[in-house]
Design a protein around this motif. Structure first.
Motif, PDB file in Angstrom:
ATOM      1  N   ASN A 249       0.836  -1.202   0.000  1.00 34.55           N
ATOM      2  CA  ASN A 249       0.000   0.000   0.000  1.00 34.55           C
ATOM      3  C   ASN A 249       0.863   1.241   0.000  1.00 34.55           C
ATOM      4  O   ASN A 249       2.054   1.205   0.341  1.00 34.55           O
ATOM      5  CB  ASN A 249      -0.931   0.007   1.226  1.00 34.55           C
ATOM      6  N   ILE A 250       0.253   2.344  -0.405  1.00 34.65           N
ATOM      7  CA  ILE A 250       0.824   3.668  -0.169  1.00 34.65           C
ATOM      8  C   ILE A 250      -0.104   4.377   0.810  1.00 34.65           C
ATOM      9  O   ILE A 250      -1.316   4.176   0.793  1.00 34.65           O
ATOM     10  CB  ILE A 250       0.993   4.471  -1.466  1.00 34.65           C
ATOM     11  N   ARG A 251       0.476   5.177   1.682  1.00 36.06           N
ATOM     12  CA  ARG A 251      -0.286   5.806   2.765  1.00 36.06           C
ATOM     13  C   ARG A 251       0.146   7.254   2.924  1.00 36.06           C
ATOM     14  O   ARG A 251       1.340   7.550   2.998  1.00 36.06           O
ATOM     15  CB  ARG A 251      -0.070   5.033   4.069  1.00 36.06           C
ATOM     16  N   LEU A 252      -0.830   8.133   2.995  1.00 32.68           N
ATOM     17  CA  LEU A 252      -0.599   9.559   3.230  1.00 32.68           C
ATOM     18  C   LEU A 252      -1.342   9.976   4.490  1.00 32.68           C
ATOM     19  O   LEU A 252      -2.545   9.748   4.614  1.00 32.68           O
ATOM     20  CB  LEU A 252      -1.096  10.382   2.039  1.00 32.68           C
ATOM     21  N   ASP A 253      -0.621  10.563   5.443  1.00 30.59           N
ATOM     22  CA  ASP A 253      -1.215  11.120   6.652  1.00 30.59           C
ATOM     23  C   ASP A 253      -0.872  12.603   6.721  1.00 30.59           C
ATOM     24  O   ASP A 253       0.302  12.980   6.569  1.00 30.59           O
ATOM     25  CB  ASP A 253      -0.673  10.424   7.906  1.00 30.59           C
ATOM     26  N   TYR A 254      -1.898  13.425   6.960  1.00 28.31           N
ATOM     27  CA  TYR A 254      -1.678  14.869   6.962  1.00 28.31           C
ATOM     28  C   TYR A 254      -2.595  15.505   7.990  1.00 28.31           C
ATOM     29  O   TYR A 254      -3.797  15.219   8.021  1.00 28.31           O
ATOM     30  CB  TYR A 254      -1.955  15.444   5.562  1.00 28.31           C
ATOM     31  N   GLN A 255      -2.021  16.356   8.858  1.00 25.68           N
ATOM     32  CA  GLN A 255      -2.805  17.077   9.864  1.00 25.68           C
ATOM     33  C   GLN A 255      -2.527  18.570   9.702  1.00 25.68           C
ATOM     34  O   GLN A 255      -1.639  19.124  10.337  1.00 25.68           O
ATOM     35  CB  GLN A 255      -2.457  16.605  11.278  1.00 25.68           C
ATOM     36  N   PRO A 256      -3.314  19.244   8.838  1.00 26.52           N
ATOM     37  CA  PRO A 256      -3.057  20.663   8.584  1.00 26.52           C
ATOM     38  C   PRO A 256      -3.434  21.554   9.760  1.00 26.52           C
ATOM     39  O   PRO A 256      -2.892  22.647   9.901  1.00 26.52           O
ATOM     40  CB  PRO A 256      -3.944  20.954   7.366  1.00 26.52           C
ATOM     41  N   LEU A 257      -4.394  21.103  10.586  1.00 30.20           N
ATOM     42  CA  LEU A 257      -4.857  21.874  11.739  1.00 30.20           C
ATOM     43  C   LEU A 257      -4.906  20.968  12.952  1.00 30.20           C
ATOM     44  O   LEU A 257      -5.005  19.743  12.844  1.00 30.20           O
ATOM     45  CB  LEU A 257      -6.259  22.445  11.472  1.00 30.20           C
ATOM     46  N   THR A 258      -4.878  21.544  14.127  1.00 29.02           N
ATOM     47  CA  THR A 258      -4.909  20.733  15.349  1.00 29.02           C
ATOM     48  C   THR A 258      -6.208  19.961  15.466  1.00 29.02           C
ATOM     49  O   THR A 258      -6.247  18.901  16.108  1.00 29.02           O
ATOM     50  CB  THR A 258      -4.740  21.622  16.590  1.00 29.02           C
ATOM     51  N   TRP A 259      -7.276  20.446  14.811  1.00 29.22           N
ATOM     52  CA  TRP A 259      -8.576  19.795  14.938  1.00 29.22           C
ATOM     53  C   TRP A 259      -8.987  19.030  13.668  1.00 29.22           C
ATOM     54  O   TRP A 259     -10.115  18.554  13.568  1.00 29.22           O
ATOM     55  CB  TRP A 259      -9.670  20.836  15.250  1.00 29.22           C
ATOM     56  N   ASN A 263      -6.356  11.076   6.146  1.00 28.22           N
ATOM     57  CA  ASN A 263      -5.594   9.889   5.794  1.00 28.22           C
ATOM     58  C   ASN A 263      -6.058   9.389   4.433  1.00 28.22           C
ATOM     59  O   ASN A 263      -7.255   9.374   4.141  1.00 28.22           O
ATOM     60  CB  ASN A 263      -5.780   8.787   6.839  1.00 28.22           C
ATOM     61  N   TYR A 264      -5.099   8.965   3.617  1.00 27.17           N
ATOM     62  CA  TYR A 264      -5.403   8.366   2.322  1.00 27.17           C
ATOM     63  C   TYR A 264      -4.555   7.112   2.162  1.00 27.17           C
ATOM     64  O   TYR A 264      -3.376   7.086   2.540  1.00 27.17           O
ATOM     65  CB  TYR A 264      -5.101   9.338   1.187  1.00 27.17           C
ATOM     66  N   THR A 265      -5.165   6.075   1.594  1.00 31.87           N
ATOM     67  CA  THR A 265      -4.455   4.815   1.354  1.00 31.87           C
ATOM     68  C   THR A 265      -4.872   4.240   0.013  1.00 31.87           C
ATOM     69  O   THR A 265      -6.052   4.277  -0.343  1.00 31.87           O
ATOM     70  CB  THR A 265      -4.772   3.786   2.457  1.00 31.87           C
ATOM     71  N   HIS A 266      -3.915   3.733  -0.710  1.00 29.30           N
ATOM     72  CA  HIS A 266      -4.214   2.919  -1.885  1.00 29.30           C
ATOM     73  C   HIS A 266      -3.513   1.586  -1.696  1.00 29.30           C
ATOM     74  O   HIS A 266      -2.303   1.534  -1.436  1.00 29.30           O
ATOM     75  CB  HIS A 266      -3.746   3.584  -3.180  1.00 29.30           C
ATOM     76  N   ALA A 267      -4.271   0.484  -1.794  1.00 32.59           N
ATOM     77  CA  ALA A 267      -3.734  -0.840  -1.505  1.00 32.59           C
ATOM     78  C   ALA A 267      -3.830  -1.749  -2.720  1.00 32.59           C
ATOM     79  O   ALA A 267      -4.775  -1.660  -3.518  1.00 32.59           O
ATOM     80  CB  ALA A 267      -4.488  -1.465  -0.337  1.00 32.59           C
ATOM     81  N   TRP A 268      -2.847  -2.627  -2.844  1.00 32.45           N
ATOM     82  CA  TRP A 268      -2.819  -3.652  -3.870  1.00 32.45           C
ATOM     83  C   TRP A 268      -3.210  -4.976  -3.208  1.00 32.45           C
ATOM     84  O   TRP A 268      -2.435  -5.550  -2.437  1.00 32.45           O
ATOM     85  CB  TRP A 268      -1.433  -3.754  -4.495  1.00 32.45           C
ATOM     86  N   LEU A 269      -4.408  -5.446  -3.488  1.00 32.48           N
ATOM     87  CA  LEU A 269      -4.940  -6.647  -2.862  1.00 32.48           C
ATOM     88  C   LEU A 269      -4.754  -7.854  -3.783  1.00 32.48           C
ATOM     89  O   LEU A 269      -4.386  -7.712  -4.946  1.00 32.48           O
ATOM     90  CB  LEU A 269      -6.420  -6.464  -2.534  1.00 32.48           C
ATOM     91  N   ASN A 270      -5.045  -9.038  -3.251  1.00 34.31           N
ATOM     92  CA  ASN A 270      -5.009 -10.258  -4.051  1.00 34.31           C
ATOM     93  C   ASN A 270      -6.411 -10.841  -4.102  1.00 34.31           C
ATOM     94  O   ASN A 270      -7.009 -11.127  -3.065  1.00 34.31           O
ATOM     95  CB  ASN A 270      -4.039 -11.273  -3.460  1.00 34.31           C
TER      96      ASN A 270
END
Length: 552
Positions: A249-259, A263-270
């Motif tokens: 998978n690729i994973r993106l975590d981002y917290q632009p503000l304290t509140w 999260n974004y994920t793209h996964a390669w499944l079988n």
């Protein structure tokens, strides 16, 4: 949309370049969710001492270290047992100490008293390594299984933004009563190294996790192979659980503000389905005449989490399971997947993909020392007919749970949880688009047309010793047909497709950490009833488990 390997590589490079535009010093290595430090921090959040963002796991060692140091600055809020455990965990998560000196050691304790197989610190480079060892035995009436796992784990930082981690174990089960399928059990599924008879007395498989991560001050991007967990649950997780083996998978975590967190994920499944159209003759008759290829399968998912006040997490997410060809549209983190699928499929069921929506609410310490949580998973729903019994299609699942800590005495926690999954949830008319990976559920292991009630009591009498008593009662109906799923009006009711099978489980467990990453576990489980002997192949009325693990 078809995309060749070169286009895929360009897409990944583009994302990395975008990430490189962010500045700030940060390194992210993800910590195994089975580490008891998660339970320690979750309980501290439940008491209002910290704010622990653990809806999506694994979380980073940096976040864990930050919370531990925050607790270190307010030890007056901690009991003697909690203070001793804090000092123990700080030994493990010491890499962010600015006073750490350059050194290289083998088979020695580091400056914080943590024994390490390998420890290297040199300028902006850091490397930690340990063996990954497991020994477990399972005993019961007609059952005797020994599990031995050997491997290696290492992780570290290269510069101010790049992190890496690697874990591998080769595992062999030997004995009588081996569960080589692991279908109706919370234990993580396996991919055997060969097609072995289910009655065989030896099963070999492996477990690999690894990530390469670029991080900045308030976010990170990683590419690797791992399990992703979403939501809360004592007996299982509704959205993403640890039932299925780890997947790329690729994973993106981002917290632009304290509140606000994203999260974004793209996964390669079988898909575990042979693609006969893509398979081709291999030119000889050894082990068959065909080179077999699987139907390609993928999943894209994103989540927005809102933190309006301390201890309150409101999250909404969407995922899409699609097949056949990689689609670059799902690499766009802010894409509305459902609308994009309608554009691609032109509203045809036979050309579309399988979408899901999910919601979570988590409240910690708004009732003193209490954690309240709930998850709603929507596979399919007719909003206009939601209360019309004749035409509704409420293919959804939910769980509700609560726990209270320090009940009467410090470190005593009691809790209860109910999970309900309607018929046809996780299923799809396209077999390659069911909510599975390697034929194991991505969500709760009990699957569709089932429910579970769980009650538990957890107590830590001395530092690092976690004891737990748990009771589960499970009901499971038969899986309905695709014809019923798509055409029946009214839809088959919950547990209406029988016979309904029931099972009760009583679990007593103890887990003690002798050293950092060295755990000793013992458990006894008594269960009444077996749900389909063909899927609970190793179930026995009484089972004793003992295990020792190190490194992961």
């Amino acid at each position: 949309m078809k995309l060749n390997l070169l286009q895929y590589n360009k897409a990944i490079i583009l994302i990395l370049l975008l990430c490189a535009g962010f500045t700030g010093k940060a390194q992210v290595v993800f910590e195994n969710p089975n580490n008891p430090v998660y339970k320690y921090l979750s309980r501290q959040a439940q008491k209002g001492n910290i704010e622990f963002n653990d809806l999506i796991q694994p979380v980073s060692r940096k976040q864990i270290a930050s919370l531990l140091h925050f607790l270190q600055d307010s030890t007056e809020k901690l009991s003697v047992t909690e203070q001793k455990e804090l000092a123990f965990y700080l030994q493990e998560f010491s890499e962010f100490d600015s006073a750490i000196k350059d050194s290289t050691t083998f088979f020695k304790k580091d400056p914080y008293g943590r024994w390490r197989f390998l420890s290297v610190t040199k300028d902006d480079f850091l490397l930690r390594g340990d063996p990954a060892l497991t020994f477990e035995t399972f005993q019961g009436g007609g059952k005797g299984v020994a599990r031995i796992g050997t491997g290696l784990t290492f992780w570290g930082h290269a510069g101010k933004h790049i992190s890496f981690q690697f874990y591998f174990q080769d595992i062999t089960d030997r004995g009588k009563g081996i569960d080589s399928n692991r279908i109706f059990t919370p234990e993580t599924g396996i991919i055997r190294t060969a097609n072995i008879n289910p009655n065989a007395k030896t099963v070999n498989y492996s477990d690999f996790r690894g990530n390469l991560t670029y991080s900045w001050k308030n976010g990170s991007f990683s590419i690797g192979k791992d399990q992703l967990l979403w939501g809360y649950g004592q007996g299982g997780r509704m959205v993403l659980s640890d039932k299925t083996p780890a997947y790329p998978n690729i994973r993106l975590d981002y917290q632009p503000l304290t509140w606000l967190r994203f999260n974004y994920t793209h996964a390669w499944l079988n898909s575990a389905i042979i693609d006969s159209a893509r398979s081709y003759p291999k030119g000889n008759g050894v082990y068959g005449t065909e080179r077999e290829l699987y139907v390609q399968k993928y999943m894209a998912s994103h989540t927005l989490s809102f933190l309006p006040v301390k201890g309150l997490d409101l999250s909404i997410g969407e995922s899409m399971v699609y097949s056949d060809n990689f689609d670059a549209g799902y690499l766009i983190p802010i894409m509305f997947f459902k609308a994009y699928d309608q554009y691609q499929s032109r509203y045809k069921l036979t050309t579309g993909s399988n979408s899901q929506f999910f919601f979570s609410v988590s409240s910690r310490n708004h009732l003193p020392k209490t954690h309240l949580y709930g998850t709603l998973f929507i596979d399919e729903i007719r909003t206009a007919e939601i209360f019309n019994k004749a035409k509704s299609r409420n293919q959804l699942g939910y769980n509700l749970g609560a726990s209270v800590t320090d009940v009467g005495i410090p470190y005593l926690t009691i809790g209860a949880e109910y999970t309900h999954i309607n018929p046809f949830v996780y299923n799809n008319v396209m077999q390659a688009q069911t909510y599975t990976n390697q034929s194991y559920s991505l969500g709760d292991w009990i699957g569709q047309n089932a429910d579970r009630f769980t009650a538990w009591l957890s107590y830590t009498p001395i530092p690092r010793l976690i004891t737990r008593f748990e009771f589960n009662t499970i009901r499971k109906g038969r899986d309905g047909s695709l014809e019923d799923q798509y055409f029946a009006e009214p839809q088959p009711g919950f547990l209406s497709q029988g016979p309904v099978e029931k099972q009760q489980q009583f679990l007593l467990e103890a887990n003690y950490q002798l050293l950092n990453k060295l755990q000793v576990k013992a458990a006894f489980m008594h269960q009444n009833g077996v749900i389909r002997p063909e899927i609970q192949t190793s179930a026995v009325p009484n089972e004793f488990k003992f295990g020792v693990s190190y490194g992961f």
